[in-house]
Design a protein around this motif. Sequence first.
Motif, PDB file in Angstrom:
ATOM      1  N   LYS A 202      -1.877  13.062   4.649  1.00  0.00           N
ATOM      2  CA  LYS A 202      -1.865  13.238   3.198  1.00  0.00           C
ATOM      3  C   LYS A 202      -0.890  12.281   2.513  1.00  0.00           C
ATOM      4  O   LYS A 202      -0.532  12.477   1.349  1.00  0.00           O
ATOM      5  CB  LYS A 202      -1.529  14.682   2.836  1.00  0.00           C
ATOM      6  CG  LYS A 202      -0.127  15.131   3.212  1.00  0.00           C
ATOM      7  CD  LYS A 202       0.102  16.584   2.791  1.00  0.00           C
ATOM      8  CE  LYS A 202       1.535  17.026   3.092  1.00  0.00           C
ATOM      9  NZ  LYS A 202       1.755  18.450   2.709  1.00  0.00           N
ATOM     10  N   ALA A 203      -0.497  11.235   3.234  1.00  0.00           N
ATOM     11  CA  ALA A 203       0.432  10.258   2.659  1.00  0.00           C
ATOM     12  C   ALA A 203      -0.119   9.694   1.350  1.00  0.00           C
ATOM     13  O   ALA A 203      -1.303   9.367   1.267  1.00  0.00           O
ATOM     14  CB  ALA A 203       0.689   9.123   3.652  1.00  0.00           C
TER      15      ALA A 203
ATOM     16  N   PRO B  11      -2.654   7.345  15.096  1.00  0.00           N
ATOM     17  CA  PRO B  11      -2.873   6.666  13.813  1.00  0.00           C
ATOM     18  C   PRO B  11      -1.606   6.637  12.963  1.00  0.00           C
ATOM     19  O   PRO B  11      -0.808   7.579  13.000  1.00  0.00           O
ATOM     20  CB  PRO B  11      -3.958   7.512  13.138  1.00  0.00           C
ATOM     21  CG  PRO B  11      -4.575   8.309  14.234  1.00  0.00           C
ATOM     22  CD  PRO B  11      -3.503   8.537  15.246  1.00  0.00           C
ATOM     23  N   PRO B  12      -1.412   5.582  12.193  1.00  0.00           N
ATOM     24  CA  PRO B  12      -0.311   5.537  11.231  1.00  0.00           C
ATOM     25  C   PRO B  12      -0.648   6.405  10.023  1.00  0.00           C
ATOM     26  O   PRO B  12      -1.726   7.005   9.957  1.00  0.00           O
ATOM     27  CB  PRO B  12      -0.240   4.058  10.858  1.00  0.00           C
ATOM     28  CG  PRO B  12      -1.628   3.559  11.064  1.00  0.00           C
ATOM     29  CD  PRO B  12      -2.177   4.328  12.223  1.00  0.00           C
ATOM     30  N   PRO B  13       0.253   6.492   9.041  1.00  0.00           N
ATOM     31  CA  PRO B  13      -0.033   7.280   7.835  1.00  0.00           C
ATOM     32  C   PRO B  13      -1.292   6.790   7.121  1.00  0.00           C
ATOM     33  O   PRO B  13      -1.699   5.635   7.262  1.00  0.00           O
ATOM     34  CB  PRO B  13       1.218   7.058   6.978  1.00  0.00           C
ATOM     35  CG  PRO B  13       2.292   6.729   7.946  1.00  0.00           C
ATOM     36  CD  PRO B  13       1.622   5.944   9.038  1.00  0.00           C
ATOM     37  N   ALA B  14      -1.893   7.687   6.333  1.00  0.00           N
ATOM     38  CA  ALA B  14      -3.140   7.361   5.635  1.00  0.00           C
ATOM     39  C   ALA B  14      -2.989   6.156   4.720  1.00  0.00           C
ATOM     40  O   ALA B  14      -3.953   5.420   4.499  1.00  0.00           O
ATOM     41  CB  ALA B  14      -3.617   8.575   4.837  1.00  0.00           C
ATOM     42  N   ASN B  15      -1.787   5.942   4.172  1.00  0.00           N
ATOM     43  CA  ASN B  15      -1.601   4.785   3.299  1.00  0.00           C
ATOM     44  C   ASN B  15      -1.420   3.479   4.076  1.00  0.00           C
ATOM     45  O   ASN B  15      -1.121   2.438   3.486  1.00  0.00           O
ATOM     46  CB  ASN B  15      -0.452   5.013   2.309  1.00  0.00           C
ATOM     47  CG  ASN B  15       0.870   5.312   2.986  1.00  0.00           C
ATOM     48  OD1 ASN B  15       1.084   4.963   4.147  1.00  0.00           O
ATOM     49  ND2 ASN B  15       1.772   5.962   2.264  1.00  0.00           N
ATOM     50  N   GLN B  16      -1.617   3.550   5.400  1.00  0.00           N
ATOM     51  CA  GLN B  16      -1.598   2.350   6.226  1.00  0.00           C
ATOM     52  C   GLN B  16      -2.909   2.170   6.977  1.00  0.00           C
ATOM     53  O   GLN B  16      -2.974   1.449   7.976  1.00  0.00           O
ATOM     54  CB  GLN B  16      -0.429   2.411   7.217  1.00  0.00           C
ATOM     55  CG  GLN B  16       0.936   2.367   6.562  1.00  0.00           C
ATOM     56  CD  GLN B  16       1.252   0.989   5.991  1.00  0.00           C
ATOM     57  OE1 GLN B  16       1.675   0.088   6.717  1.00  0.00           O
ATOM     58  NE2 GLN B  16       1.057   0.809   4.693  1.00  0.00           N
TER      59      GLN B  16
ATOM     60  N   LEU C 108       0.816  -1.216   0.000  1.00  0.00           N
ATOM     61  CA  LEU C 108       0.000   0.000   0.000  1.00  0.00           C
ATOM     62  C   LEU C 108       0.851   1.267   0.000  1.00  0.00           C
ATOM     63  O   LEU C 108       0.317   2.374  -0.076  1.00  0.00           O
ATOM     64  CB  LEU C 108      -0.913   0.018   1.232  1.00  0.00           C
ATOM     65  CG  LEU C 108      -1.825  -1.195   1.447  1.00  0.00           C
ATOM     66  CD1 LEU C 108      -2.735  -0.952   2.651  1.00  0.00           C
ATOM     67  CD2 LEU C 108      -2.646  -1.484   0.212  1.00  0.00           C
ATOM     68  N   ILE C 109       2.164   1.102   0.068  1.00  0.00           N
ATOM     69  CA  ILE C 109       3.075   2.243   0.126  1.00  0.00           C
ATOM     70  C   ILE C 109       3.725   2.466  -1.237  1.00  0.00           C
ATOM     71  O   ILE C 109       4.377   1.564  -1.763  1.00  0.00           O
ATOM     72  CB  ILE C 109       4.179   2.006   1.173  1.00  0.00           C
ATOM     73  CG1 ILE C 109       3.566   1.694   2.537  1.00  0.00           C
ATOM     74  CG2 ILE C 109       5.108   3.221   1.260  1.00  0.00           C
ATOM     75  CD1 ILE C 109       4.588   1.272   3.573  1.00  0.00           C
ATOM     76  N   PRO C 110       3.563   3.650  -1.853  1.00  0.00           N
ATOM     77  CA  PRO C 110       4.214   3.907  -3.142  1.00  0.00           C
ATOM     78  C   PRO C 110       5.728   3.737  -3.044  1.00  0.00           C
ATOM     79  O   PRO C 110       6.341   4.120  -2.038  1.00  0.00           O
ATOM     80  CB  PRO C 110       3.849   5.380  -3.430  1.00  0.00           C
ATOM     81  CG  PRO C 110       2.584   5.609  -2.664  1.00  0.00           C
ATOM     82  CD  PRO C 110       2.725   4.790  -1.406  1.00  0.00           C
ATOM     83  N   ALA C 111       6.317   3.147  -4.065  1.00  0.00           N
ATOM     84  CA  ALA C 111       7.752   2.852  -4.044  1.00  0.00           C
ATOM     85  C   ALA C 111       8.599   4.107  -3.927  1.00  0.00           C
ATOM     86  O   ALA C 111       9.716   4.061  -3.392  1.00  0.00           O
ATOM     87  CB  ALA C 111       8.123   2.071  -5.309  1.00  0.00           C
ATOM     88  N   ASP C 112       8.100   5.222  -4.430  1.00  0.00           N
ATOM     89  CA  ASP C 112       8.896   6.459  -4.414  1.00  0.00           C
ATOM     90  C   ASP C 112       8.588   7.360  -3.220  1.00  0.00           C
ATOM     91  O   ASP C 112       9.052   8.495  -3.163  1.00  0.00           O
ATOM     92  CB  ASP C 112       8.694   7.246  -5.714  1.00  0.00           C
ATOM     93  CG  ASP C 112       7.237   7.642  -5.939  1.00  0.00           C
ATOM     94  OD1 ASP C 112       6.371   7.187  -5.159  1.00  0.00           O
ATOM     95  OD2 ASP C 112       6.964   8.399  -6.884  1.00  0.00           O
TER      96      ASP C 112
END
Length: 212
Positions: free
Chosen positions: A107-108, A152-157, A68-72
């Motif tokens: 805003k991740a 909370p963790p980042p939005a992408n988590q 779920l985490i963008p590579a860049d």
Amino acid sequence: MKRFLRLSSLRRLSAVALLCLAAAGLALGGRAALAEKPAPAADYKVGDRLAPKGAAAGAFREISWDDLIPADWNPEKFFATLDLSDLQDNDPRALEAMNRIRAEWDKAPVVEKLAGSRVRIPGFIVPLESDGKTIKEFLLVPYFGACVHVPPPPANQLIHVIPDKPVPAAWNMAPVWVNGVMAISRVESDMGTAGYAMRGIKVEEYKEPLPR
């Protein structure tokens, strides 16, 4: 371990801000919890993550939280702009730093190509809507205690889940598999901001793999 946040240089950050950073670090590189049999939520410690099963089930493709985490996306880059070297406990600048970090996590970026994917992913339930008997809406989080015992963790988590069939209220913070269709949707709640949404076609209790 993928993109784990280094906290060694942040020792003088106030306790409240450090807690926020530690939560983010757990989200991006926490430890997997292993057991010989299915474990209730009470058997987990804050920060424990679930071990992947290693195989897809039916028409759903198994994914991990790293997917779920963008590579860049480099979360450490943000910390280069923060001067934390001279902060003391209870320093008001620590709260300001925590607020900046929270805004950054909310805003991740997400992995857009996951939209419409039929996937299955293990995680823990944080209820958002419950009638006391069932949970009709929840956040799926990657490690035990997220959004409840730690920030909370980042939005992408975070994944906002509306199951086709409500799950038992007893599954509050319980480990589950969610099988469903992923969507890209920013959903804000009192428990955190999710970058993903998911139609939970099937939510089932998590069965941990036996140690090898």
